[in-house]
Design a protein around this motif. Structure first.
Motif, PDB file in Angstrom:
ATOM      1  N   ILE A  80       0.845  -1.204   0.000  1.00 36.78           N
ATOM      2  CA  ILE A  80       0.000   0.000   0.000  1.00 36.78           C
ATOM      3  C   ILE A  80       0.875   1.248   0.000  1.00 36.78           C
ATOM      4  N   GLY A  81       1.903   1.267   0.828  1.00 31.46           N
ATOM      5  CA  GLY A  81       2.816   2.403   0.873  1.00 31.46           C
ATOM      6  C   GLY A  81       3.557   2.593  -0.439  1.00 31.46           C
ATOM      7  N   PHE A  82       3.943   1.503  -1.073  1.00 34.45           N
ATOM      8  CA  PHE A  82       4.634   1.586  -2.360  1.00 34.45           C
ATOM      9  C   PHE A  82       3.712   2.196  -3.411  1.00 34.45           C
ATOM     10  N   LEU A  83       2.456   1.745  -3.445  1.00 34.26           N
ATOM     11  CA  LEU A  83       1.507   2.275  -4.423  1.00 34.26           C
ATOM     12  C   LEU A  83       1.175   3.741  -4.151  1.00 34.26           C
ATOM     13  N   LEU A  84       0.985   4.087  -2.894  1.00 32.59           N
ATOM     14  CA  LEU A  84       0.735   5.495  -2.553  1.00 32.59           C
ATOM     15  C   LEU A  84       1.953   6.367  -2.872  1.00 32.59           C
ATOM     16  N   GLY A  85       3.141   5.853  -2.566  1.00 33.32           N
ATOM     17  CA  GLY A  85       4.365   6.581  -2.889  1.00 33.32           C
ATOM     18  C   GLY A  85       4.535   6.754  -4.385  1.00 33.32           C
ATOM     19  N   TYR A  86       4.192   5.712  -5.149  1.00 33.35           N
ATOM     20  CA  TYR A  86       4.274   5.794  -6.608  1.00 33.35           C
ATOM     21  C   TYR A  86       3.329   6.870  -7.136  1.00 33.35           C
ATOM     22  N   ALA A  87       2.113   6.899  -6.584  1.00 33.39           N
ATOM     23  CA  ALA A  87       1.152   7.929  -6.995  1.00 33.39           C
ATOM     24  C   ALA A  87       1.678   9.320  -6.660  1.00 33.39           C
ATOM     25  N   LEU A  88       2.272   9.478  -5.494  1.00 35.23           N
ATOM     26  CA  LEU A  88       2.835  10.759  -5.090  1.00 35.23           C
ATOM     27  C   LEU A  88       3.982  11.169  -6.008  1.00 35.23           C
ATOM     28  N   LEU A  89       4.856  10.239  -6.331  1.00 34.60           N
ATOM     29  CA  LEU A  89       5.980  10.542  -7.220  1.00 34.60           C
ATOM     30  C   LEU A  89       5.497  10.903  -8.620  1.00 34.60           C
ATOM     31  N   ASN A  90       4.395  10.300  -9.060  1.00 38.35           N
ATOM     32  CA  ASN A  90       3.862  10.622 -10.386  1.00 38.35           C
ATOM     33  C   ASN A  90       3.125  11.949 -10.413  1.00 38.35           C
ATOM     34  N   MET A  91       2.683  12.430  -9.259  1.00 35.29           N
ATOM     35  CA  MET A  91       2.018  13.736  -9.210  1.00 35.29           C
ATOM     36  C   MET A  91       3.031  14.877  -9.322  1.00 35.29           C
ATOM     37  N   PHE A  92       4.247  14.663  -8.826  1.00 34.32           N
ATOM     38  CA  PHE A  92       5.267  15.710  -8.810  1.00 34.32           C
ATOM     39  C   PHE A  92       6.595  15.202  -9.382  1.00 34.32           C
ATOM     40  N   PRO A  93       6.611  14.723 -10.637  1.00 33.73           N
ATOM     41  CA  PRO A  93       7.850  14.135 -11.161  1.00 33.73           C
ATOM     42  C   PRO A  93       8.985  15.142 -11.354  1.00 33.73           C
ATOM     43  N   ASP A  94       8.660  16.355 -11.760  1.00 33.42           N
ATOM     44  CA  ASP A  94       9.717  17.340 -11.987  1.00 33.42           C
ATOM     45  C   ASP A  94      10.285  17.867 -10.678  1.00 33.42           C
ATOM     46  N   ALA A  95       9.424  18.103  -9.709  1.00 32.21           N
ATOM     47  CA  ALA A  95       9.879  18.628  -8.420  1.00 32.21           C
ATOM     48  C   ALA A  95      10.726  17.609  -7.667  1.00 32.21           C
ATOM     49  N   LEU A  96      10.383  16.318  -7.789  1.00 33.82           N
ATOM     50  CA  LEU A  96      11.119  15.276  -7.075  1.00 33.82           C
ATOM     51  C   LEU A  96      12.216  14.630  -7.919  1.00 33.82           C
ATOM     52  N   GLY A  97      12.300  15.004  -9.181  1.00 32.78           N
ATOM     53  CA  GLY A  97      13.328  14.455 -10.060  1.00 32.78           C
ATOM     54  C   GLY A  97      13.121  12.990 -10.401  1.00 32.78           C
ATOM     55  N   THR A  98      11.869  12.592 -10.558  1.00 35.29           N
ATOM     56  CA  THR A  98      11.571  11.176 -10.815  1.00 35.29           C
ATOM     57  C   THR A  98      10.938  10.945 -12.187  1.00 35.29           C
ATOM     58  N   ARG A  99      11.147  11.862 -13.119  1.00 30.89           N
ATOM     59  CA  ARG A  99      10.564  11.720 -14.458  1.00 30.89           C
ATOM     60  C   ARG A  99      11.083  10.457 -15.149  1.00 30.89           C
ATOM     61  N   THR A 100      12.363  10.147 -15.049  1.00 29.92           N
ATOM     62  CA  THR A 100      12.924   8.949 -15.670  1.00 29.92           C
ATOM     63  C   THR A 100      12.342   7.687 -15.040  1.00 29.92           C
ATOM     64  N   TYR A 101      12.204   7.690 -13.725  1.00 34.06           N
ATOM     65  CA  TYR A 101      11.606   6.554 -13.020  1.00 34.06           C
ATOM     66  C   TYR A 101      10.178   6.325 -13.501  1.00 34.06           C
ATOM     67  N   GLN A 102       9.445   7.399 -13.699  1.00 31.19           N
ATOM     68  CA  GLN A 102       8.067   7.301 -14.168  1.00 31.19           C
ATOM     69  C   GLN A 102       8.029   6.686 -15.563  1.00 31.19           C
ATOM     70  N   ARG A 103       8.846   7.183 -16.487  1.00 31.13           N
ATOM     71  CA  ARG A 103       8.868   6.649 -17.855  1.00 31.13           C
ATOM     72  C   ARG A 103       9.285   5.187 -17.869  1.00 31.13           C
ATOM     73  N   THR A 104      10.316   4.856 -17.096  1.00 27.13           N
ATOM     74  CA  THR A 104      10.814   3.487 -17.073  1.00 27.13           C
ATOM     75  C   THR A 104       9.786   2.526 -16.498  1.00 27.13           C
ATOM     76  N   SER A 105       9.114   2.930 -15.441  1.00 25.42           N
ATOM     77  CA  SER A 105       8.134   2.030 -14.833  1.00 25.42           C
ATOM     78  C   SER A 105       6.931   1.824 -15.742  1.00 25.42           C
ATOM     79  N   PHE A 106       6.488   2.872 -16.462  1.00 24.59           N
ATOM     80  CA  PHE A 106       5.395   2.694 -17.416  1.00 24.59           C
ATOM     81  C   PHE A 106       5.819   1.782 -18.564  1.00 24.59           C
TER      82      PHE A 106
END
Length: 164
Positions: A28-54
């Motif tokens: 549950i925490g992983f899924l909620l964290g993933y949703a949070l990271l996808n809401m703010f990819p530029d601010a958290l620097g996780t755009r590459t993680y988002q593209r790779t996971s999709f």
């Protein structure tokens, strides 16, 4: 890697705050964290993680679909009283890949019932495949190219120096 580490950290924090560190709370925490990271990819620097996971999820869906289709085709061949196996060996042209990408491509194609990778050309730009139950090689090549492009979307591609 930064995005995955942050996502795991958020999952652990969620489990600790919930008061129960269990697999259920970590997921549950992983899924909620993933949703949070996808809401703010530029601010958290996780755009590459988002593209790779999709891309990884798209590959998993493609693999399950291709595996299901291959299983149905082989099952129909097995159930037919006089199966027309039509064994064939054909060549598939490949893009330059790393060893990891080629290994996963070979494993994926070989896991499909009715097909076996026989080998590569010396420059590793051509793959030789044995298959049964196909009307033509064009459909098999297209299937392999779909898997190849899905793999290339989330795995690193070789530099020009490595490709030669």
């Amino acid at each position: 890697m930064k995005g995955l580490a942050l996502n795991v950290l958020l999952a652990i924090v969620w489990a600790l705050f919930s008061g129960e560190v269990s697999l259920r709370e970590l997921v549950i925490g992983f899924l909620l964290g993933y949703a949070l990271l996808n809401m703010f990819p530029d601010a958290l620097g996780t755009r590459t993680y988002q593209r790779t996971s999709f891309a990884l999820l798209r590959f998993a869906g493609l693999f399950i679909r291709e595996l299901t289709l291959a299983n149905v085709q082989v099952a129909l061949l097995a159930l037919h009283p006089r199966p027309n196996l039509k064994p064939m060996v054909f060549k598939v042209n490949l893009q330059p890949h790393t060893d990891t990408t080629l290994t996963l491509l070979v494993a994926t194609v070989t896991l499909m019932p009715g097909s076996v990778v026989l080998g590569f050309s010396p420059d590793r730009h051509e793959m030789y495949v044995h298959a049964i139950g196909l009307d033509n090689t064009r459909a098999a090549r297209e299937s392999i190219h779909r898997v190849e492009s899905a793999l290339s979307a989330f795995l690193p591609t070789p530099s020009l120096k490595e490709a030669t």
